[in-house]
Write a protein that holds these residues in place. Structure first.
Motif, PDB file in Angstrom:
ATOM      1  N   UNK A 111      50.068  38.598  55.745  1.00 37.90           N
ATOM      2  CA  UNK A 111      50.609  39.717  56.525  1.00 37.90           C
ATOM      3  C   UNK A 111      52.129  39.686  56.611  1.00 37.90           C
ATOM      4  N   UNK A 112      52.743  38.526  56.376  1.00 36.42           N
ATOM      5  CA  UNK A 112      54.190  38.409  56.595  1.00 36.42           C
ATOM      6  C   UNK A 112      54.976  38.113  55.321  1.00 36.42           C
ATOM      7  N   UNK A 113      54.290  37.765  54.236  1.00 35.21           N
ATOM      8  CA  UNK A 113      54.988  37.430  52.994  1.00 35.21           C
ATOM      9  C   UNK A 113      54.695  38.479  51.930  1.00 35.21           C
ATOM     10  N   UNK A 114      55.657  38.744  51.040  1.00 34.05           N
ATOM     11  CA  UNK A 114      55.393  39.658  49.921  1.00 34.05           C
ATOM     12  C   UNK A 114      54.241  39.149  49.061  1.00 34.05           C
ATOM     13  N   UNK A 115      53.577  40.057  48.371  1.00 31.65           N
ATOM     14  CA  UNK A 115      52.361  39.707  47.625  1.00 31.65           C
ATOM     15  C   UNK A 115      52.606  38.655  46.544  1.00 31.65           C
ATOM     16  N   UNK A 116      53.843  38.598  46.022  1.00 29.61           N
ATOM     17  CA  UNK A 116      54.124  37.633  44.955  1.00 29.61           C
ATOM     18  C   UNK A 116      54.959  36.454  45.451  1.00 29.61           C
ATOM     19  N   UNK A 117      55.014  36.245  46.767  1.00 26.27           N
ATOM     20  CA  UNK A 117      55.831  35.151  47.307  1.00 26.27           C
ATOM     21  C   UNK A 117      55.250  33.809  46.866  1.00 26.27           C
ATOM     22  N   UNK A 118      56.103  32.885  46.400  1.00 25.57           N
ATOM     23  CA  UNK A 118      55.576  31.611  45.883  1.00 25.57           C
ATOM     24  C   UNK A 118      54.825  30.787  46.914  1.00 25.57           C
ATOM     25  N   UNK A 119      55.186  30.920  48.196  1.00 23.74           N
ATOM     26  CA  UNK A 119      54.492  30.125  49.213  1.00 23.74           C
ATOM     27  C   UNK A 119      53.004  30.459  49.292  1.00 23.74           C
ATOM     28  N   UNK A 120      52.629  31.687  48.902  1.00 24.62           N
ATOM     29  CA  UNK A 120      51.217  32.053  48.937  1.00 24.62           C
ATOM     30  C   UNK A 120      50.391  31.166  48.010  1.00 24.62           C
ATOM     31  N   UNK A 121      51.027  30.642  46.968  1.00 25.58           N
ATOM     32  CA  UNK A 121      50.320  29.722  46.085  1.00 25.58           C
ATOM     33  C   UNK A 121      49.835  28.486  46.814  1.00 25.58           C
ATOM     34  N   UNK A 122      50.663  27.985  47.741  1.00 21.51           N
ATOM     35  CA  UNK A 122      50.278  26.797  48.508  1.00 21.51           C
ATOM     36  C   UNK A 122      49.131  27.115  49.466  1.00 21.51           C
ATOM     37  N   UNK A 123      49.158  28.298  50.073  1.00 21.93           N
ATOM     38  CA  UNK A 123      48.076  28.674  50.989  1.00 21.93           C
ATOM     39  C   UNK A 123      46.754  28.812  50.233  1.00 21.93           C
ATOM     40  N   UNK A 124      46.807  29.448  49.072  1.00 23.26           N
ATOM     41  CA  UNK A 124      45.600  29.583  48.254  1.00 23.26           C
ATOM     42  C   UNK A 124      45.081  28.210  47.833  1.00 23.26           C
ATOM     43  N   UNK A 125      45.998  27.317  47.477  1.00 24.77           N
ATOM     44  CA  UNK A 125      45.582  25.986  47.034  1.00 24.77           C
ATOM     45  C   UNK A 125      44.932  25.190  48.160  1.00 24.77           C
ATOM     46  N   UNK A 126      45.420  25.380  49.391  1.00 28.68           N
ATOM     47  CA  UNK A 126      44.826  24.672  50.528  1.00 28.68           C
ATOM     48  C   UNK A 126      43.389  25.120  50.759  1.00 28.68           C
ATOM     49  N   UNK A 127      43.161  26.432  50.702  1.00 24.99           N
ATOM     50  CA  UNK A 127      41.797  26.950  50.853  1.00 24.99           C
ATOM     51  C   UNK A 127      40.939  26.479  49.677  1.00 24.99           C
ATOM     52  N   UNK A 128      41.511  26.502  48.477  1.00 25.03           N
ATOM     53  CA  UNK A 128      40.777  26.090  47.274  1.00 25.03           C
ATOM     54  C   UNK A 128      40.289  24.654  47.379  1.00 25.03           C
ATOM     55  N   UNK A 129      41.145  23.780  47.895  1.00 27.74           N
ATOM     56  CA  UNK A 129      40.753  22.370  47.990  1.00 27.74           C
ATOM     57  C   UNK A 129      39.628  22.180  49.002  1.00 27.74           C
ATOM     58  N   UNK A 130      39.626  22.970  50.061  1.00 29.90           N
ATOM     59  CA  UNK A 130      38.507  22.911  51.014  1.00 29.90           C
ATOM     60  C   UNK A 130      37.207  23.313  50.334  1.00 29.90           C
ATOM     61  N   UNK A 131      37.255  24.383  49.542  1.00 29.83           N
ATOM     62  CA  UNK A 131      36.062  24.807  48.803  1.00 29.83           C
ATOM     63  C   UNK A 131      35.606  23.720  47.834  1.00 29.83           C
ATOM     64  N   UNK A 132      36.575  23.076  47.157  1.00 27.72           N
ATOM     65  CA  UNK A 132      36.197  22.020  46.206  1.00 27.72           C
ATOM     66  C   UNK A 132      35.487  20.882  46.915  1.00 27.72           C
ATOM     67  N   UNK A 133      36.045  20.458  48.046  1.00 34.62           N
ATOM     68  CA  UNK A 133      35.461  19.345  48.778  1.00 34.62           C
ATOM     69  C   UNK A 133      34.089  19.702  49.356  1.00 34.62           C
ATOM     70  N   UNK A 134      33.856  21.000  49.610  1.00 34.06           N
ATOM     71  CA  UNK A 134      32.562  21.452  50.117  1.00 34.06           C
ATOM     72  C   UNK A 134      31.555  21.695  48.993  1.00 34.06           C
ATOM     73  N   UNK A 135      32.009  21.527  47.746  1.00 31.75           N
ATOM     74  CA  UNK A 135      31.112  21.689  46.610  1.00 31.75           C
ATOM     75  C   UNK A 135      31.048  23.089  46.044  1.00 31.75           C
ATOM     76  N   UNK A 136      31.864  24.003  46.559  1.00 32.51           N
ATOM     77  CA  UNK A 136      31.902  25.379  46.049  1.00 32.51           C
ATOM     78  C   UNK A 136      32.937  25.439  44.927  1.00 32.51           C
ATOM     79  N   UNK A 137      32.561  24.909  43.772  1.00 27.48           N
ATOM     80  CA  UNK A 137      33.524  24.678  42.694  1.00 27.48           C
ATOM     81  C   UNK A 137      34.016  25.987  42.076  1.00 27.48           C
ATOM     82  N   UNK A 138      33.126  26.941  41.878  1.00 27.17           N
ATOM     83  CA  UNK A 138      33.548  28.202  41.253  1.00 27.17           C
ATOM     84  C   UNK A 138      34.598  28.919  42.102  1.00 27.17           C
TER      85      UNK A 138
END
Length: 345
Positions: free
Chosen positions: A150-177
């Motif tokens: 809601x506060x960063x532009x759609x292509x802001x590089x910091x969004x990559x870190x937020x996506x990666x944090x959620x991604x790692x939670x999914x990986x650890x929960x076994x939701x690999x895809x």
């Protein structure tokens, strides 16, 4: 020369020179504290976590005494940096408290939709994930991503870190895809900001390699890990512990592929760097675990027992009883010990 880009052996002496310069030129105490934070982060970068923790704790105490002049967000950031150091040293309860302090300041001082609040939420989510409270971590990481969107532009590089944090939670929960999908989105963002986000690209490639490895795609995992290592070599000093961590992970993936000879080369190289740059901790334990696995696969059982015994000793000093890492190392050590007993007349 910046503190972050020097050889570690130069750091302590350069720190003294740096502080003398600040004192001689009568910088304000606020400027000195900001400089000390930079020094503390550099010690952390080079793996001197205990030194960094001591420095950050001293800085926080001084900031609290100067509450009328030191910015609240500077105090929040320092709490967050201290939390990172605690987390790296395996002190997860202390890390949680520090991250929580950082977030509490943000919640009191900032609007709900503010990038610094999202950043504090993301850090806390990473700590909760390390505590193996995975559903809670994923929920908070998604909330942080929602605020960031809601506060960063759609292509802001910091969004990559937020996506990666959620991604790692999914990986650890076994939701690999879903994990791979989110990691690939993070890579797309970092690809458009490669000059400033080479470190982010290297980290995410390392992590998505783990997801592909979880899926069983060892070739893709190997390729991505090697790309991560090359990226790190381009912008980090030779012998940096971040390079070593990826080398150990590459050795683990090669072990799972059955390429034991090449696995040993990378594990040995990575562990040699770690022994020179980091106190014995989780990354050293990971290297010992995989040296134990390789030795077991090669029927070198006494060596496997030695590696796994030391691995288990380190893990018990870092993580609480019952942690999954401890359980895995203990189970494998028992398997090796049983095999040795079966071979005896």
């Amino acid at each position: 020369m910046g503190l972050r880009h020097m050889d570690f052996n130069q750091l302590e002496e350069t720190e003294k020179m740096f502080l003398r310069y600040l004192e001689q030129n009568r910088f304000s105490e606020e400027d000195v504290l900001a400089a000390m934070s930079n020094v503390a982060s550099t010690y952390a970068e080079w793996g001197e976590i205990a030194v960094a923790i001591e420095k950050y704790e001293n800085i926080i105490q001084k900031m609290k005494k100067m509450e009328s002049t030191v910015g609240k967000m500077d105090l929040s950031a320092t709490h967050g940096n201290l939390g990172c150091c605690y987390q790296q040293s395996g002190q997860l309860d202390q890390a949680f408290d520090s991250y929580k302090d950082a977030l509490t300041i943000c919640e009191k001082e900032l609007q709900l939709s503010h990038p610094l609040r999202a950043f504090a939420m993301r850090r806390l989510a990473g700590c909760i994930r390390a505590q193996e409270k995975l559903e809670q971590a994923r929920s908070l990481a998604k909330d942080a991503l929602g605020v960031a969107n809601t506060v960063l532009p759609a292509d802001h590089p910091d969004l990559g870190w937020y996506l990666a944090t959620v991604a790692e939670c999914h990986r650890r929960l076994g939701d690999i895809d879903e994990s791979i999908k989110l990691y690939e989105s993070a890579i797309d963002i970092f690809r458009h900001h490669l000059f400033s986000q080479a470190d982010g690209m290297a980290v995410v490639k390392h992590n998505v390699a783990l997801a592909y490895n979880n899926r069983g795609d060892r070739d893709t995992a190997t390729k991505l890990t090697k790309e991560s290592i090359e990226l790190k070599k381009q912008h980090l000093s030779e012998g940096h512990p971040k390079i070593a961590k990826s080398m150990v992970e590459l050795g683990a993936i090669l072990c799972e592929k059955g390429d034991f000879a090449e696995a040993v080369v990378h594990l040995r190289s990575g562990m040699e760097i770690l022994s020179k740059t980091l106190p014995a901790g989780p990354f050293a334990a990971n290297g010992l675990y995989w040296r134990g696995v390789v030795a077991m696969k090669l029927k070198q059982l006494p060596e496997a027992q030695q590696y796994l015994t030391e691995c288990l000793r380190l893990l018990r000093n870092i993580y609480p009883r019952g942690h999954s890492y401890i359980a895995s190392a203990k189970s494998l050590l028992q398997e090796v010990t049983n095999s040795i007993s079966d071979m005896q007349p």
